[in-house]
Design a protein around this motif. Structure first.
Motif, PDB file in Angstrom:
ATOM      1  N   ALA A 130       0.857  -1.189   0.000  1.00  0.00           N
ATOM      2  CA  ALA A 130       0.000   0.000   0.000  1.00  0.00           C
ATOM      3  C   ALA A 130       0.892   1.237   0.000  1.00  0.00           C
ATOM      4  CB  ALA A 130      -0.903   0.011   1.229  1.00  0.00           C
ATOM      5  N   GLY A 131       0.487   2.244  -0.731  1.00  0.00           N
ATOM      6  CA  GLY A 131       1.202   3.521  -0.719  1.00  0.00           C
ATOM      7  C   GLY A 131       2.504   3.534  -1.497  1.00  0.00           C
ATOM      8  N   VAL A 132       2.658   2.667  -2.479  1.00  0.00           N
ATOM      9  CA  VAL A 132       3.884   2.674  -3.290  1.00  0.00           C
ATOM     10  C   VAL A 132       3.843   3.882  -4.238  1.00  0.00           C
ATOM     11  CG1 VAL A 132       5.324   1.356  -4.895  1.00  0.00           C
ATOM     12  CG2 VAL A 132       3.958   0.166  -3.172  1.00  0.00           C
ATOM     13  N   ASP A 133       4.964   4.556  -4.367  1.00  0.00           N
ATOM     14  CA  ASP A 133       5.033   5.758  -5.201  1.00  0.00           C
ATOM     15  C   ASP A 133       6.271   5.687  -6.088  1.00  0.00           C
ATOM     16  OD1 ASP A 133       4.856   8.251  -6.313  1.00  0.00           O
ATOM     17  OD2 ASP A 133       5.191   9.365  -4.461  1.00  0.00           O
ATOM     18  N   ALA A 134       6.394   4.603  -6.860  1.00  0.00           N
ATOM     19  CA  ALA A 134       7.550   4.417  -7.740  1.00  0.00           C
ATOM     20  C   ALA A 134       7.181   3.420  -8.833  1.00  0.00           C
ATOM     21  CB  ALA A 134       8.745   3.908  -6.936  1.00  0.00           C
ATOM     22  N   PRO A 135       7.794   3.538 -10.006  1.00  0.00           N
ATOM     23  CA  PRO A 135       7.429   2.654 -11.125  1.00  0.00           C
ATOM     24  C   PRO A 135       8.068   1.274 -11.004  1.00  0.00           C
ATOM     25  CG  PRO A 135       9.112   4.203 -11.827  1.00  0.00           C
ATOM     26  CD  PRO A 135       8.807   4.542 -10.403  1.00  0.00           C
ATOM     27  N   VAL A 136       7.724   0.557  -9.985  1.00  0.00           N
ATOM     28  CA  VAL A 136       8.273  -0.780  -9.761  1.00  0.00           C
ATOM     29  C   VAL A 136       7.190  -1.826 -10.004  1.00  0.00           C
ATOM     30  CG1 VAL A 136       9.940   0.044  -8.075  1.00  0.00           C
ATOM     31  CG2 VAL A 136       7.698  -0.709  -7.298  1.00  0.00           C
ATOM     32  N   THR A 137       7.611  -3.081 -10.098  1.00  0.00           N
ATOM     33  CA  THR A 137       6.647  -4.160 -10.214  1.00  0.00           C
ATOM     34  C   THR A 137       6.687  -4.990  -8.937  1.00  0.00           C
ATOM     35  OG1 THR A 137       6.883  -4.260 -12.602  1.00  0.00           O
ATOM     36  CG2 THR A 137       6.002  -6.218 -11.521  1.00  0.00           C
ATOM     37  N   VAL A 138       5.509  -5.221  -8.347  1.00  0.00           N
ATOM     38  CA  VAL A 138       5.430  -6.049  -7.142  1.00  0.00           C
ATOM     39  C   VAL A 138       4.603  -7.278  -7.484  1.00  0.00           C
ATOM     40  CG1 VAL A 138       4.748  -6.124  -4.710  1.00  0.00           C
ATOM     41  CG2 VAL A 138       5.468  -3.955  -5.723  1.00  0.00           C
ATOM     42  N   GLU A 139       5.191  -8.452  -7.332  1.00  0.00           N
ATOM     43  CA  GLU A 139       4.462  -9.690  -7.580  1.00  0.00           C
ATOM     44  C   GLU A 139       4.178 -10.369  -6.248  1.00  0.00           C
ATOM     45  OE1 GLU A 139       6.377 -10.735 -11.951  1.00  0.00           O
ATOM     46  OE2 GLU A 139       6.644 -12.127 -10.276  1.00  0.00           O
ATOM     47  N   VAL A 140       2.909 -10.574  -5.940  1.00  0.00           N
ATOM     48  CA  VAL A 140       2.545 -11.178  -4.658  1.00  0.00           C
ATOM     49  C   VAL A 140       2.056 -12.599  -4.925  1.00  0.00           C
ATOM     50  CG1 VAL A 140       1.222 -10.910  -2.538  1.00  0.00           C
ATOM     51  CG2 VAL A 140       1.827  -8.892  -3.892  1.00  0.00           C
ATOM     52  N   ASP A 141       2.717 -13.558  -4.303  1.00  0.00           N
ATOM     53  CA  ASP A 141       2.463 -14.959  -4.622  1.00  0.00           C
ATOM     54  C   ASP A 141       1.426 -15.572  -3.663  1.00  0.00           C
ATOM     55  OD1 ASP A 141       2.709 -17.312  -5.970  1.00  0.00           O
ATOM     56  OD2 ASP A 141       4.477 -17.976  -4.857  1.00  0.00           O
ATOM     57  N   GLY A 142       0.174 -15.152  -3.808  1.00  0.00           N
ATOM     58  CA  GLY A 142      -0.878 -15.732  -2.973  1.00  0.00           C
ATOM     59  C   GLY A 142      -1.928 -14.706  -2.615  1.00  0.00           C
ATOM     60  N   PRO A 143      -2.940 -15.117  -1.828  1.00  0.00           N
ATOM     61  CA  PRO A 143      -4.047 -14.217  -1.490  1.00  0.00           C
ATOM     62  C   PRO A 143      -3.627 -13.114  -0.522  1.00  0.00           C
ATOM     63  CG  PRO A 143      -4.620 -16.526  -1.066  1.00  0.00           C
ATOM     64  CD  PRO A 143      -3.149 -16.470  -1.268  1.00  0.00           C
ATOM     65  N   VAL A 144      -4.167 -11.926  -0.727  1.00  0.00           N
ATOM     66  CA  VAL A 144      -3.854 -10.791   0.138  1.00  0.00           C
ATOM     67  C   VAL A 144      -5.100 -10.354   0.914  1.00  0.00           C
ATOM     68  CG1 VAL A 144      -1.994  -9.956  -1.336  1.00  0.00           C
ATOM     69  CG2 VAL A 144      -4.329  -9.152  -1.740  1.00  0.00           C
ATOM     70  N   GLY A 145      -4.887  -9.620   2.008  1.00  0.00           N
ATOM     71  CA  GLY A 145      -5.994  -9.141   2.831  1.00  0.00           C
ATOM     72  C   GLY A 145      -6.487  -7.785   2.355  1.00  0.00           C
ATOM     73  N   TYR A 146      -6.782  -6.898   3.322  1.00  0.00           N
ATOM     74  CA  TYR A 146      -7.380  -5.603   3.007  1.00  0.00           C
ATOM     75  C   TYR A 146      -6.371  -4.627   2.390  1.00  0.00           C
ATOM     76  CZ  TYR A 146     -11.265  -7.004   6.104  1.00  0.00           C
ATOM     77  OH  TYR A 146     -12.317  -7.631   6.694  1.00  0.00           O
ATOM     78  N   TYR A 147      -6.885  -3.759   1.545  1.00  0.00           N
ATOM     79  CA  TYR A 147      -6.181  -2.554   1.060  1.00  0.00           C
ATOM     80  C   TYR A 147      -4.863  -2.827   0.345  1.00  0.00           C
ATOM     81  CZ  TYR A 147      -9.592  -0.980   4.424  1.00  0.00           C
ATOM     82  OH  TYR A 147     -10.752  -0.827   5.118  1.00  0.00           O
ATOM     83  N   CYS A 148      -4.722  -3.971  -0.270  1.00  0.00           N
ATOM     84  CA  CYS A 148      -3.502  -4.228  -1.039  1.00  0.00           C
ATOM     85  C   CYS A 148      -3.444  -3.232  -2.203  1.00  0.00           C
ATOM     86  CB  CYS A 148      -3.513  -5.656  -1.572  1.00  0.00           C
ATOM     87  SG  CYS A 148      -2.071  -6.031  -2.571  1.00  0.00           S
ATOM     88  N   GLY A 149      -2.271  -2.623  -2.387  1.00  0.00           N
ATOM     89  CA  GLY A 149      -2.111  -1.667  -3.487  1.00  0.00           C
ATOM     90  C   GLY A 149      -2.889  -0.379  -3.282  1.00  0.00           C
ATOM     91  N   GLY A 150      -3.343  -0.133  -2.072  1.00  0.00           N
ATOM     92  CA  GLY A 150      -4.086   1.088  -1.774  1.00  0.00           C
ATOM     93  C   GLY A 150      -3.216   2.311  -2.042  1.00  0.00           C
ATOM     94  N   MET A 151      -3.794   3.359  -2.561  1.00  0.00           N
ATOM     95  CA  MET A 151      -3.114   4.645  -2.841  1.00  0.00           C
ATOM     96  C   MET A 151      -1.984   4.489  -3.847  1.00  0.00           C
ATOM     97  SD  MET A 151      -2.928   6.010   1.081  1.00  0.00           S
ATOM     98  CE  MET A 151      -2.262   4.484   1.724  1.00  0.00           C
ATOM     99  N   ASN A 152      -1.986   3.380  -4.576  1.00  0.00           N
ATOM    100  CA  ASN A 152      -0.872   3.122  -5.496  1.00  0.00           C
ATOM    101  C   ASN A 152      -0.640   4.255  -6.489  1.00  0.00           C
ATOM    102  OD1 ASN A 152       1.114   1.483  -6.794  1.00  0.00           O
ATOM    103  ND2 ASN A 152      -0.378   1.130  -8.424  1.00  0.00           N
ATOM    104  N   LYS A 153       0.653   4.577  -6.705  1.00  0.00           N
ATOM    105  CA  LYS A 153       1.035   5.555  -7.717  1.00  0.00           C
ATOM    106  C   LYS A 153       2.187   4.941  -8.500  1.00  0.00           C
ATOM    107  CE  LYS A 153       1.361  10.595  -7.670  1.00  0.00           C
ATOM    108  NZ  LYS A 153       1.728  11.731  -6.814  1.00  0.00           N
TER     109      LYS A 153
END
Lengths: 295, 235
Positions: free
Chosen positions: B49-72
């Motif tokens: 949550a709250g990432v502010d950079a042109p990166v790639t995040v790969e999440v290997d499985g189920p996530v809970g609340y607000y994943c990637g929230g406020m993403n930029k």
């Protein structure tokens, strides 16, 4: 907020691990409800016998009640709770004898259901009753963040208002006062001011009127107003219902071995085979129901 | 990925979400594009949550609340399902969920793209402000409530009260709509809308497989924008 969990086993080989799995699920849900916790487990039962779950203060000598009740009653103590087993035919006698004993209350009854609840951090509550050692076919649990009534053991979930029946609730009902009066006219005696106890009593009353658990849950959609996610247990069944606007969270998982319920996926993350389980969010106003007899 | 891409591994069974997010937040817009592989998410909240950079995040499985929230700027790929409020208030970037999403997916998001391969539960795109949401399955009730801008494209069905009190967002639904919310109406599908849908198909990797003509468009009747003189007697 509150957290609820439920586990219904389809694979017999998992039964000795029911308590351990349920305990882990409750632990993960501590954050949703750190006030108090409780759980009901459907363990071994004997035809013709009834198990009464008793509650008293810390350090109470439950063993002495075997003599008070008589009729070959036997007691297994677990901290502030104890399970008294007696011939089902002698249940009324046993209850009458227990009523004469000060400081002891009967909190649940059934051929197989045992029910434990206390104030405190859920993982501590689970440990004090040694939930991790319990075996059974299904069980439900609750971690409470109180909204409608005080933080007391009485106000903790599950609520049991019928033989081998129990309910855990996340939400708050807005018409429980009116419903309480209706149920009281039908003979129900409330133990608490809690709205969830009324939901449990309502479902028990519907089943007493001849409805199945699934049908009683259908009826709830018409008669209960407010926010709710319920998980309900009976001697052979396990049901789930969310209110029509799905105010409170819910996630379910199913494999060949079990059906599991959690307020959040986190609670299910430690279950065996969860990586390949069917995981879904139960739909609002839809009754989900599993029965061991039908299975 | 070019050769200079830096790859980082983060195991959430031995590190905390806070450590992961602190590392991601330390990245600035100009930093080298990098790939972050996150394992054992186990439904934990606020991952990336709250990432502010042109990166790639790969999440290997189920996530809970607000994943990637406020993403930029970031691209966030989730190999599993997502809990409540995935990509909530996203500003830009791309969030891709392989499984289902729970309630309020893409809520209040201003920009970027949210692609959900499975279903989204209730309140998808509630108060959306410019995001493009694409759901390959169905969506629950009260989706696009008070939606202000952006597009919501649904390959399956929509639940009750779609687009209640909607402003100017465009809703495209291929399947059935259980009911429309207040002031939300079906609108003509013109060429510009078909072209816009085709762009969404490209994002979803199904361009050429589906005819935009199978979709219906819904939007605001604009009757709630102004005070209606017929109601003057109420005051």
């Amino acid at each position: 907020m509150c957290g609820i969990v439920g586990l219904f086993l389809k694979d017999k080989s998992l039964e000795p691990k029911l308590g351990e799995m349920l305990s882990e699920m409750l632990d993960v849900m501590c954050g949703r409800g750190p006030d108090s916790a409780g759980f009901a487990v459907y363990g071994a039962g004997e035809k013709g016998k009834v198990k009464l779950t008793l509650r008293a203060v810390e350090g109470y000598d439950f063993k002495a009640l075997e003599k008070v009740v008589g009729n070959g009653a036997s007691i297994v103590e677990r901290s502030t709770h104890a399970v008294l087993t007696v011939d089902a035919a002698k249940e009324a006698e046993a209850r009458a004898a227990l009523a004469t004993v000060e400081g002891v209350s009967v909190v649940g009854a059934g051929e197989r259901m045992e029910l434990y609840k206390e104030v405190g951090l859920p993982i501590d509550v689970a440990r004090r009753f040694k939930l991790e050692q319990m075996s059974g076919t299904h069980g439900i649990g609750h971690t409470r963040m109180a909204t409608e009534s005080a933080v007391t053991t009485n106000g903790a979930h599950p609520f049991s208002t019928g033989t081998d029946q129990c309910l855990v609730h996340n939400g708050s009902l807005s018409n429980h006062r009116g419903l309480r009066r209706v149920l009281e006219r039908q003979g129900f005696k409330a133990e608490t001011d809690n709205d969830s106890e009324i939901a449990a009593a309502y479902i028990s009353q519907r089943m007493k009127d001849g409805r199945s658990l699934g049908e009683a849950l259908e009826d709830s959609l018409d008669d209960l107003d407010g926010f709710y996610t319920f998980v309900v247990g009976t001697e052979t069944g396990f049901g789930v219902l969310r209110d029509p606007i799905a105010c409170k969270p819910a996630v379910m998982a199913e494999t060949d071995q079990y059906v599991a319920f959690g307020s959040e996926y986190r609670a299910l993350a430690g279950l065996p085979g969860i990586e390949t389980a069917k995981v879904w969010e139960p739909e609002p106003a839809k009754v989900y129901f599993w029965d061991r007899k039908a299975a | 990925m070019n050769a200079s891409t830096q790859s980082h591994a983060f195991d959430l069974s031995s590190s905390t979400v806070r450590e992961l997010n602190s590392a991601l937040h330390a990245l600035k817009e100009g930093s080298n594009a990098s790939l972050w592989r996150v394992t054992n998410p186990r439904g934990l909240h606020a991952i990336a949550a709250g990432v502010d950079a042109p990166v790639t995040v790969e999440v290997d499985g189920p996530v809970g609340y607000y994943c990637g929230g406020m993403n930029k700027h970031a691209t966030i790929h989730i190999r599993g399902s997502a809990g409540v409020g995935v990509a909530q208030n996203m500003m830009s970037g791309f969030v891709h969920i392989e499984g289902d999403a729970s309630q309020a997916a893409g809520a209040t998001a201003h920009g970027g793209t949210l692609l959900i391969e499975g279903n989204a539960a209730a309140r998808c795109g509630i108060s959306m402000k410019g995001v493009d949401i694409i759901v390959k399955g169905s969506i629950g009730h009260m989706s696009a409530f008070m939606a202000q801008a952006g597009t919501l494209t649904v390959f399956g069905d929509a639940g009750e009260a779609l687009g209640d009190s909607i402003y100017e967002a465009r809703l495209y639904v291929r399947g059935s709509v259980k009911s429309l919310g207040s002031d939300c109406v079906e609108k003509e599908m013109r060429d510009e809308h078909k072209a816009q849908l085709f762009e969404r198909f490209k994002t979803a990797g199904v361009d050429g497989q589906i005819d935009p003509g199978e979709f219906k468009r819904y939007g605001s009747a604009r009757n709630l924008y102004h005070f209606h003189v017929d109601n003057a007697g109420a005051y």
